[in-house]
Motif scaffolding. Structure first.
Motif, mmCIF file in Angstrom:
data_model
loop_
_atom_site.group_PDB
_atom_site.id
_atom_site.type_symbol
_atom_site.label_atom_id
_atom_site.label_comp_id
_atom_site.label_asym_id
_atom_site.label_seq_id
_atom_site.Cartn_x
_atom_site.Cartn_y
_atom_site.Cartn_z
ATOM 1 N N ILE A 155 0.880 -1.105 -0.120
ATOM 2 C CA ILE A 155 -0.024 -0.023 -0.071
ATOM 3 C C ILE A 155 0.898 1.253 -0.095
ATOM 4 C CG2 ILE A 155 -0.351 0.637 2.442
ATOM 5 C CD1 ILE A 155 -3.317 0.426 1.974
ATOM 6 N N LEU A 156 2.025 1.150 0.764
ATOM 7 C CA LEU A 156 2.986 2.557 0.766
ATOM 8 C C LEU A 156 3.454 2.659 -0.704
ATOM 9 C CD1 LEU A 156 4.759 1.883 4.023
ATOM 10 C CD2 LEU A 156 3.357 3.541 3.359
ATOM 11 N N LEU A 157 4.095 1.423 -1.249
ATOM 12 C CA LEU A 157 4.656 1.677 -2.649
ATOM 13 C C LEU A 157 3.461 2.018 -3.753
ATOM 14 C CD1 LEU A 157 7.259 -1.347 -2.883
ATOM 15 C CD2 LEU A 157 7.504 1.449 -2.057
ATOM 16 N N ALA A 158 2.266 1.520 -3.606
ATOM 17 C CA ALA A 158 1.304 1.694 -4.589
ATOM 18 C C ALA A 158 0.981 3.351 -4.583
ATOM 19 C CB ALA A 158 0.258 0.830 -4.561
ATOM 20 N N ARG A 159 0.829 3.839 -3.094
ATOM 21 C CA ARG A 159 0.475 5.195 -2.922
ATOM 22 C C ARG A 159 1.639 5.972 -3.471
ATOM 23 N NH1 ARG A 159 1.427 9.580 0.543
ATOM 24 N NH2 ARG A 159 -0.448 10.799 1.190
ATOM 25 N N GLY A 160 2.565 5.736 -3.181
ATOM 26 C CA GLY A 160 4.048 6.471 -3.864
ATOM 27 C C GLY A 160 3.766 6.585 -5.339
ATOM 28 N N VAL A 161 3.476 5.698 -6.087
ATOM 29 C CA VAL A 161 3.112 5.630 -7.508
ATOM 30 C C VAL A 161 2.032 6.719 -7.830
ATOM 31 C CG1 VAL A 161 2.505 4.539 -9.554
ATOM 32 C CG2 VAL A 161 4.006 3.302 -7.981
ATOM 33 N N GLY A 162 1.000 6.507 -6.888
ATOM 34 C CA GLY A 162 -0.019 7.545 -7.318
ATOM 35 C C GLY A 162 0.327 8.903 -7.062
ATOM 36 N N MET A 163 0.964 9.214 -6.053
ATOM 37 C CA MET A 163 1.449 10.528 -5.468
ATOM 38 C C MET A 163 2.520 10.981 -6.827
ATOM 39 S SD MET A 163 -0.101 11.415 -2.947
ATOM 40 C CE MET A 163 0.551 13.143 -2.508
ATOM 41 N N GLU A 164 3.630 10.097 -7.052
ATOM 42 C CA GLU A 164 4.328 10.454 -8.176
ATOM 43 C C GLU A 164 3.593 11.043 -9.568
ATOM 44 O OE1 GLU A 164 7.627 11.094 -8.385
ATOM 45 O OE2 GLU A 164 8.237 10.735 -10.376
ATOM 46 N N LEU A 165 2.718 10.515 -9.807
ATOM 47 C CA LEU A 165 1.685 10.940 -10.907
ATOM 48 C C LEU A 165 1.103 12.052 -10.635
ATOM 49 C CD1 LEU A 165 0.564 7.149 -11.809
ATOM 50 C CD2 LEU A 165 2.023 8.552 -13.352
ATOM 51 N N LEU A 166 0.557 12.271 -9.604
ATOM 52 C CA LEU A 166 0.013 13.435 -9.290
ATOM 53 C C LEU A 166 1.124 14.613 -9.284
ATOM 54 C CD1 LEU A 166 -2.449 12.729 -6.224
ATOM 55 C CD2 LEU A 166 -3.056 13.036 -8.430
ATOM 56 N N GLN A 167 2.180 14.361 -8.830
ATOM 57 C CA GLN A 167 3.011 15.337 -9.051
ATOM 58 C C GLN A 167 3.518 15.897 -10.603
ATOM 59 O OE1 GLN A 167 7.732 15.494 -7.769
ATOM 60 N NE2 GLN A 167 6.513 15.903 -6.064
ATOM 61 N N LEU A 168 3.444 14.629 -11.175
ATOM 62 C CA LEU A 168 3.580 14.742 -12.721
ATOM 63 C C LEU A 168 2.565 15.653 -13.500
ATOM 64 C CD1 LEU A 168 5.210 11.096 -13.418
ATOM 65 C CD2 LEU A 168 6.301 13.320 -14.214
ATOM 66 N N VAL A 169 1.523 15.384 -12.938
ATOM 67 C CA VAL A 169 0.374 16.033 -13.359
ATOM 68 C C VAL A 169 0.538 17.791 -13.058
ATOM 69 C CG1 VAL A 169 -2.240 16.632 -12.940
ATOM 70 C CG2 VAL A 169 -1.586 14.312 -13.350
ATOM 71 N N CYS A 170 0.952 17.900 -11.861
ATOM 72 C CA CYS A 170 1.124 19.440 -11.421
ATOM 73 C C CYS A 170 2.406 20.005 -12.303
ATOM 74 C CB CYS A 170 2.082 19.397 -9.816
ATOM 75 S SG CYS A 170 0.951 19.086 -8.952
ATOM 76 N N GLU A 171 3.397 19.247 -12.596
ATOM 77 C CA GLU A 171 4.465 19.658 -13.550
ATOM 78 C C GLU A 171 3.924 19.908 -14.862
ATOM 79 O OE1 GLU A 171 7.693 17.009 -13.202
ATOM 80 O OE2 GLU A 171 7.792 17.311 -10.995
ATOM 81 N N ALA A 172 3.193 19.093 -15.464
ATOM 82 C CA ALA A 172 2.548 19.171 -16.833
ATOM 83 C C ALA A 172 1.552 20.335 -16.787
ATOM 84 C CB ALA A 172 1.934 17.950 -17.204
ATOM 85 N N THR A 173 0.801 20.700 -15.723
ATOM 86 C CA THR A 173 -0.523 21.653 -15.951
ATOM 87 C C THR A 173 -0.112 22.938 -15.174
ATOM 88 O OG1 THR A 173 -1.077 21.079 -13.637
ATOM 89 C CG2 THR A 173 -1.989 19.926 -15.766
ATOM 90 N N GLY A 174 1.162 23.005 -14.681
ATOM 91 C CA GLY A 174 1.450 24.514 -14.205
ATOM 92 C C GLY A 174 1.180 24.637 -12.713
ATOM 93 N N LEU A 175 0.325 23.746 -11.976
ATOM 94 C CA LEU A 175 0.024 23.540 -10.467
ATOM 95 C C LEU A 175 1.312 23.494 -9.735
ATOM 96 C CD1 LEU A 175 -2.736 21.095 -10.069
ATOM 97 C CD2 LEU A 175 -2.893 23.603 -9.669
ATOM 98 N N ARG A 176 1.384 24.209 -8.537
ATOM 99 C CA ARG A 176 2.772 24.161 -7.634
ATOM 100 C C ARG A 176 2.771 22.586 -7.413
ATOM 101 N NH1 ARG A 176 -1.028 25.472 -3.538
ATOM 102 N NH2 ARG A 176 -0.767 23.887 -2.088
ATOM 103 N N ARG A 177 4.017 22.213 -7.266
ATOM 104 C CA ARG A 177 4.382 20.680 -7.191
ATOM 105 C C ARG A 177 3.958 20.008 -6.160
ATOM 106 N NH1 ARG A 177 10.122 18.842 -9.081
ATOM 107 N NH2 ARG A 177 9.317 17.126 -7.789
ATOM 108 N N ASP A 178 3.660 20.664 -5.049
ATOM 109 C CA ASP A 178 3.265 20.284 -3.889
ATOM 110 C C ASP A 178 1.687 20.257 -3.873
ATOM 111 O OD1 ASP A 178 2.987 22.883 -3.196
ATOM 112 O OD2 ASP A 178 4.068 22.707 -1.014
ATOM 113 N N TYR A 179 1.024 20.575 -4.835
ATOM 114 C CA TYR A 179 -0.378 20.859 -4.731
ATOM 115 C C TYR A 179 -1.214 19.915 -4.058
ATOM 116 C CZ TYR A 179 -5.098 22.543 -5.608
ATOM 117 O OH TYR A 179 -6.412 23.242 -5.768
ATOM 118 N N PHE A 180 -0.655 18.316 -4.170
ATOM 119 C CA PHE A 180 -1.449 17.174 -3.853
ATOM 120 C C PHE A 180 -1.074 16.593 -2.516
ATOM 121 C CE2 PHE A 180 -2.568 17.535 -8.250
ATOM 122 C CZ PHE A 180 -3.766 17.528 -8.331
#
Ligand code: OGA
Ligand code: NI
Length: 304
Positions: free
Chosen positions: A153-178
């Motif tokens: 669950i920790l690693l799967a959560r990590g994958v999800g959080m990494e993808l959310l950070q990539l969404v931030c970088e791709a859309t201009g949201l601040r990196r720690d938005y999520f």
């Protein structure tokens, strides 16, 4: 426990309460549409572009080279399979129809409707990230369940959080938005078990639905069953070893004011093989207010 499908012999015909009309259950297309696969070991630029593209086009994609060991993915699936194989007496304590219980075994129903019957049994487990105080309340059988689920669950959560950070970088949201409250609810794990079904053409394991969380990381298991809505049709997702299926939830659709959509999906059943899938849901804390981020709002794009 009598309501658990997997604990009773497969009936020879489908009981009426599980039967869907043909309108409720249009067949999936046979056209070979596959989900985009994103190799997370490629350059960060490539990966974030791919996530945004896949997110806008389909809202569903697969990821490989995500950093979760394949052995751990196999172990997670195996412990899910083993849980449902245990004698009823070992599981009965977890059976509950009370939807407020964080950890429970239940059958057939979904969300607050609570009445429809689907060909699915589910073990729901909640992880209070990062404290992990809930672990002592998880099933302690099979013997290695707690250890594997915690690691997974920790690693799967990590994958999800990494993808959310990539969404931030791709859309201009601040990196720690999520970070923080928006992803600070319990991490929820559903170990979905779809028993062998007497008539897959007339019933569903999960009805068409959108996930209500931020992002979902699914271990689809070895047996095909997941179908995704696409252009008025349904496409079958072919599972591949070592691959996660990812989809955006409704909370992310709200944050991006509809740019990234939470797409409907459903699970079908199989007349010869039982299927086990494991969904990890990243959720906001219960007191977190969600709204569109200002980056997605302007005169032409009012809040939806
Ligand atoms: C879910 C879900 C799909 C599957 O648990 O929300 O959509 O293939 N699962 O089991
Ligand atoms: Ni879902």
């Amino acid at each position: 426990m009598e309501k658990m499908l997997h604990a009773t012999p497969t009936p020879t015909s489908l009981p009426g309460c599980f039967v869907f009309t043909p309108e409720q259950l249009p067949p999936a297309t046979t056209a070979p549409v596959s989900l985009p696969t994103i190799d997370m070991s490629r350059s960060r630029d490539d990966v974030r572009r791919a996530v945004l593209e896949a997110g806008k086009e389909l809202g569903f994609f697969q990821v490989v080279n995500h950093g979760v060991p394949e052995q751990l993915m196999r172990d997670m699936e195996a412990v899910g399979v083993d849980f449902f194989k245990m004698p009823a007496a070992d599981k009965a304590d977890f059976y509950s129809e009370d939807i407020s219980k964080p950890h429970r075994l239940y059958s057939g129903t979904i969300y607050e409707t609570g009445t429809e019957e689907y060909w699915r049994d589910c073990l729901r487990i909640a992880y209070d990230f990062p404290a992990g105080d809930h672990i002592k309340d998880w099933p302690d059988k099979p013997r290695n369940l707690r250890e594997i689920v915690e690691k997974y669950i920790l690693l799967a959560r990590g994958v999800g959080m990494e993808l959310l950070q990539l969404v931030c970088e791709a859309t201009g949201l601040r990196r720690d938005y999520f970070e923080g409250g928006i992803s600070g609810g319990d991490v929820i794990l559903h170990i979905n078990h779809y028993p062998v079904s007497p008539d897959p053409s007339k019933t569903l394991g999960l009805p068409p639905h959108c996930d209500r969380n931020l992002i979902t990381v699914l271990l689809p298991g070895a047996v095909q069953g997941l179908e995704v809505a696409y252009k008025g049709d349904w496409i079958k997702v072919q599972p591949a070893p070592g691959t996660f299926v990812v989809n955006f939830g409704q909370q992310l659709e709200v944050v991006t004011n509809g740019m990234l959509k939470s797409i409907e999906h459903r699970a079908t059943t199989n007349s010869t093989l039982a299927r086990t899938s494991v969904a990890t849901f990243i959720m906001p804390a219960g007191d977190c207010l969600i709204g569109p981020a200002e980056e997605f709002i302007d005169e032409d794009n009012p809040p939806l």
